[in-house]
Design a protein around this motif. Structure first.
Motif, PDB file in Angstrom:
ATOM      1  N   GLU B 229       0.848  -1.195   0.000  1.00 45.52           N
ATOM      2  CA  GLU B 229       0.000   0.000   0.000  1.00 45.52           C
ATOM      3  C   GLU B 229       0.881   1.241   0.000  1.00 45.52           C
ATOM      4  O   GLU B 229       1.864   1.318   0.737  1.00 45.52           O
ATOM      5  CB  GLU B 229      -0.869  -0.001   1.252  1.00 45.52           C
ATOM      6  N   ASN B 230       0.553   2.206  -0.807  1.00 51.09           N
ATOM      7  CA  ASN B 230       1.354   3.442  -0.788  1.00 51.09           C
ATOM      8  C   ASN B 230       0.607   4.600  -0.133  1.00 51.09           C
ATOM      9  O   ASN B 230       1.159   5.691   0.005  1.00 51.09           O
ATOM     10  CB  ASN B 230       1.822   3.819  -2.197  1.00 51.09           C
ATOM     11  N   HIS B 231      -0.603   4.357   0.259  1.00 51.93           N
ATOM     12  CA  HIS B 231      -1.420   5.389   0.912  1.00 51.93           C
ATOM     13  C   HIS B 231      -1.360   6.719   0.172  1.00 51.93           C
ATOM     14  O   HIS B 231      -1.433   7.786   0.775  1.00 51.93           O
ATOM     15  CB  HIS B 231      -1.009   5.544   2.371  1.00 51.93           C
ATOM     16  N   GLU B 232      -1.209   6.616  -1.116  1.00 52.53           N
ATOM     17  CA  GLU B 232      -1.167   7.776  -2.013  1.00 52.53           C
ATOM     18  C   GLU B 232      -0.085   8.771  -1.616  1.00 52.53           C
ATOM     19  O   GLU B 232      -0.235   9.979  -1.829  1.00 52.53           O
ATOM     20  CB  GLU B 232      -2.535   8.464  -2.079  1.00 52.53           C
ATOM     21  N   ARG B 233       0.997   8.271  -1.047  1.00 49.43           N
ATOM     22  CA  ARG B 233       2.111   9.156  -0.693  1.00 49.43           C
ATOM     23  C   ARG B 233       3.349   8.780  -1.489  1.00 49.43           C
ATOM     24  O   ARG B 233       3.788   7.621  -1.483  1.00 49.43           O
ATOM     25  CB  ARG B 233       2.382   9.087   0.805  1.00 49.43           C
ATOM     26  N   GLU B 234       3.906   9.765  -2.120  1.00 52.96           N
ATOM     27  CA  GLU B 234       5.033   9.548  -3.032  1.00 52.96           C
ATOM     28  C   GLU B 234       6.210   8.843  -2.361  1.00 52.96           C
ATOM     29  O   GLU B 234       6.756   7.880  -2.883  1.00 52.96           O
ATOM     30  CB  GLU B 234       5.519  10.896  -3.582  1.00 52.96           C
ATOM     31  N   GLU B 235       6.584   9.375  -1.177  1.00 52.39           N
ATOM     32  CA  GLU B 235       7.769   8.797  -0.512  1.00 52.39           C
ATOM     33  C   GLU B 235       7.540   7.332  -0.212  1.00 52.39           C
ATOM     34  O   GLU B 235       8.416   6.492  -0.422  1.00 52.39           O
ATOM     35  CB  GLU B 235       8.093   9.499   0.808  1.00 52.39           C
ATOM     36  N   LEU B 236       6.332   7.088   0.268  1.00 49.46           N
ATOM     37  CA  LEU B 236       6.023   5.710   0.627  1.00 49.46           C
ATOM     38  C   LEU B 236       6.048   4.809  -0.608  1.00 49.46           C
ATOM     39  O   LEU B 236       6.561   3.685  -0.569  1.00 49.46           O
ATOM     40  CB  LEU B 236       4.643   5.664   1.292  1.00 49.46           C
ATOM     41  N   ALA B 237       5.516   5.328  -1.697  1.00 51.49           N
ATOM     42  CA  ALA B 237       5.510   4.566  -2.938  1.00 51.49           C
ATOM     43  C   ALA B 237       6.941   4.257  -3.373  1.00 51.49           C
ATOM     44  O   ALA B 237       7.266   3.115  -3.743  1.00 51.49           O
ATOM     45  CB  ALA B 237       4.774   5.330  -4.030  1.00 51.49           C
ATOM     46  N   ALA B 238       7.792   5.270  -3.309  1.00 48.98           N
ATOM     47  CA  ALA B 238       9.191   5.085  -3.702  1.00 48.98           C
ATOM     48  C   ALA B 238       9.864   4.059  -2.794  1.00 48.98           C
ATOM     49  O   ALA B 238      10.546   3.128  -3.258  1.00 48.98           O
ATOM     50  CB  ALA B 238       9.926   6.420  -3.642  1.00 48.98           C
ATOM     51  N   GLN B 239       9.628   4.252  -1.522  1.00 49.81           N
ATOM     52  CA  GLN B 239      10.218   3.370  -0.519  1.00 49.81           C
ATOM     53  C   GLN B 239       9.773   1.926  -0.752  1.00 49.81           C
ATOM     54  O   GLN B 239      10.597   1.006  -0.784  1.00 49.81           O
ATOM     55  CB  GLN B 239       9.724   3.864   0.833  1.00 49.81           C
ATOM     56  N   ASN B 240       8.476   1.770  -0.936  1.00 50.00           N
ATOM     57  CA  ASN B 240       7.933   0.438  -1.191  1.00 50.00           C
ATOM     58  C   ASN B 240       8.575  -0.197  -2.410  1.00 50.00           C
ATOM     59  O   ASN B 240       8.887  -1.391  -2.420  1.00 50.00           O
ATOM     60  CB  ASN B 240       6.426   0.526  -1.443  1.00 50.00           C
ATOM     61  N   THR B 241       8.724   0.607  -3.428  1.00 51.13           N
ATOM     62  CA  THR B 241       9.287   0.072  -4.668  1.00 51.13           C
ATOM     63  C   THR B 241      10.715  -0.408  -4.443  1.00 51.13           C
ATOM     64  O   THR B 241      11.089  -1.511  -4.860  1.00 51.13           O
ATOM     65  CB  THR B 241       9.276   1.157  -5.761  1.00 51.13           C
TER      66      THR B 241
END
Lengths: 355, 355
Positions: B229-241
DNA sequence: TTGAAAGCGGTACCAT
DNA sequence: ATGGTACCGCTTTCAA
């Protein structure tokens, strides 16, 4: 932005200009029998108050119905039946506007179109939709309609040198590109082949060009090893396919740019174990569904025949009722159809009718 | 088939029944003040001669305009601006029928919708289109409109427990399936991951399900190794990736089921040399175009926001003018967008206006 | 309960 | 050159 102020009518203009609605009508429609001065004055007022005529009212007063004629082939049922259906249903949706269909058929594309058009020239029609087979022969005929003030729209095929109003179709080059890009992404090896009906056909040639360009651009070391013609004959298509398989044992993909892909599918389905060939096809009809589901066909590019017929009608209606001139080509989007979105397009994609 | 026989009118019915058109009107519309006998007689005649009312004429006599209200979010401009545009242009096309827009905005999905709806309840509107954020809170409000005889259509999101007329959207499960099938065909290895905004969101969960089912069905030894889940947050999305890349060095594909895919693209674009990860995304907006062209994104599934707004208007118009009840869901086709068909959908797919 | 007539916004045709 | 009016097919109001 949220305006529901009443739209100005000819009555408004009339009272502002101190004339009758009859005179306003004359001015607005460039009819004769009106002083250039008053016309100008009226037009200025109309402009100023932002007058736009109410099509609904004006259509209501039209005494003669609009007759939209169509000439479509019968053969290649799966395709032209859909075009015809789209044509009819579009007109059905316009019935309140007094639009009626007059549908003629020819046996197949290019067969006897001239006769039918000759007959149609005598009839009192207001618009014409057709799929021109033999352009060179048809151009003068098409022009005769146009000169009689009967707009003509071509569908799926075109007659670009004629005076037709526009052509509704899927851009074959783009269609080819989409196939090329898709196959480049799916394929597990660099070498692919193309099968067309005939390279004489402009449409097919353009698909080849689009495919080749896109495939080579997308695939680093891609190679189009062959372009074969099946002349729309099953045996030839099968034979060609077998030959391709023999000649290029490492063949990784085939793009069938014509509708006749079933023979290819059959051959591939049998040889399936030996080769891993990705197949992209064109159009969509019953026999293909199984091959799509079994994975013999990876994807097919759907050209939405129903919508082609539908759009032709609406373009003509707009042209006739509000002089809206369409661009010279009306390109529909080619659609990538695979198993999971098959239901939208088969047996037939019914566009939800708008209004 | 080629009928242009005049359509029967109430006058025809009237003279056949030997009554006035007023009485015919009463019979046809179930109005009071008419003898049940005469009504029946008239209805029988109408039926027999195949009467269908002329909407054009009936609309012309309507004195009050139809006001279609809309409540859309501002944020996620690329999406909701298109929805709004489709809504507005659909109404624009209906202006001859005296339909007017009344557009309200909320900052983002679920933010202050209740306030706006409360306000709208006071206004004299005829239909409502909205993108419901908080369903549980909105359901009673939506029902209040419906009980006031104001039909409500939800767009892109739904409030299925409410009494809304229908919902216009892309079926998220099918959307997921399409992604799954496509990725299965493109990917060069068996292991893939999914990124969503939040699994709390029904839409996202359904996409996950659809994807998983289709992917596993299409890929013999496929495996969905993670759903993040990225919770629609860029940093989190990047981190997750980055985490995914680290944890699964053989990762072959990612399906981003939410619109926030740019962060993923950035990470992949940098790491591009090491991994061969195929990326399927959702929706389409400016920042994605480059990534599509560069091949970071293989394809994106477009949900046609413009058309969603457009269709909502037309469904409501048909419902109001001819009582045509739509099915409970109005699903649009998800569209596979790659480089070669990008132009049709970006910056914005303008549906050629019909009529 | 039913009929008659006005009116919606244009077009077309008559009269002036 | 311009005004007036009937009419398209339906809805609505007012009389009867």
């Amino acid at each position: 932005m949220n305006d529901h102020k009443r739209r100005p009518t000819i009555k408004d203009i009339a009272s502002l200009a101190g004339v009758s609605i009859g005179t306003v009508d004359r001015a607005l429609h460039n009819r004769r029998g009106i002083d250039p001065q008053t016309r100008q004055r009226i037009l200025t007022i109309a402009e100023k108050i932002g007058y736009r005529k109410n099509r609904v009212a004006s259509i209501l007063t039209r005494k003669k119905p609009l007759v939209f004629a169509a000439v479509f082939p019968q053969k290649l049922h799966y395709f032209y039946d859909d075009v015809r259906q789209g044509f009819k249903e579009a007109i059905e949706a316009l019935q309140d506007f007094k639009v009626y269909p007059l549908v003629y058929s020819v046996e197949s594309l290019g067969q006897g179109e001239e006769n039918v058009l000759q007959k149609l020239l005598q009839e009192d029609i207001d618009a014409l939709v057709l799929t021109p087979g033999h352009r060179s022969k048809l151009n003068p005929l098409i022009n005769q309609f146009v000169e009689k003030n009967i707009p003509v729209v071509t569908v799926s095929t075109d007659a670009p040198e004629s005076k037709r109003l526009t052509s509704v179709c899927v851009n074959p080059y783009q269609n080819g590109e989409l196939a090329g890009e898709l196959l480049a992404k799916i394929v597990t090896g660099p070498r692919v082949a193309i099968m067309v009906g005939s390279l004489e056909i402009e449409d097919h040639r353009q698909k080849v060009d689009g495919f080749t360009n896109a495939f080579l651009a997308m695939h680093p070391d891609g190679e189009v090893v062959a372009v074969v013609e099946n002349h729309e004959r099953e045996e030839l298509a099968a034979q060609n396919t077998e030959e391709l398989l023999r000649k290029y044992p490492d063949l990784a993909g085939i793009y069938v740019a014509t509708a006749n892909s079933v023979a290819v599918c059959k051959v591939l389905a049998e040889q399936h174990t030996n080769h891993d060939i990705k197949l992209i096809t064109t159009d969509l009809f019953e026999e293909m569904v199984d091959y799509l589901k079994k994975g013999v066909i990876q994807a097919t590019l759907f050209q939405n025949p129903y919508r082609q017929g539908w759009e032709a009608v609406n373009i003509l209606f707009q042209f006739l009722t509000e002089k809206r001139k369409p661009p010279t080509h009306h390109y529909l989007e080619p659609v990538v159809v695979m198993c999971s979105n098959l239901d939208f397009y088969y047996p037939q994609f019914k566009r939800r009718v708008l209004k």
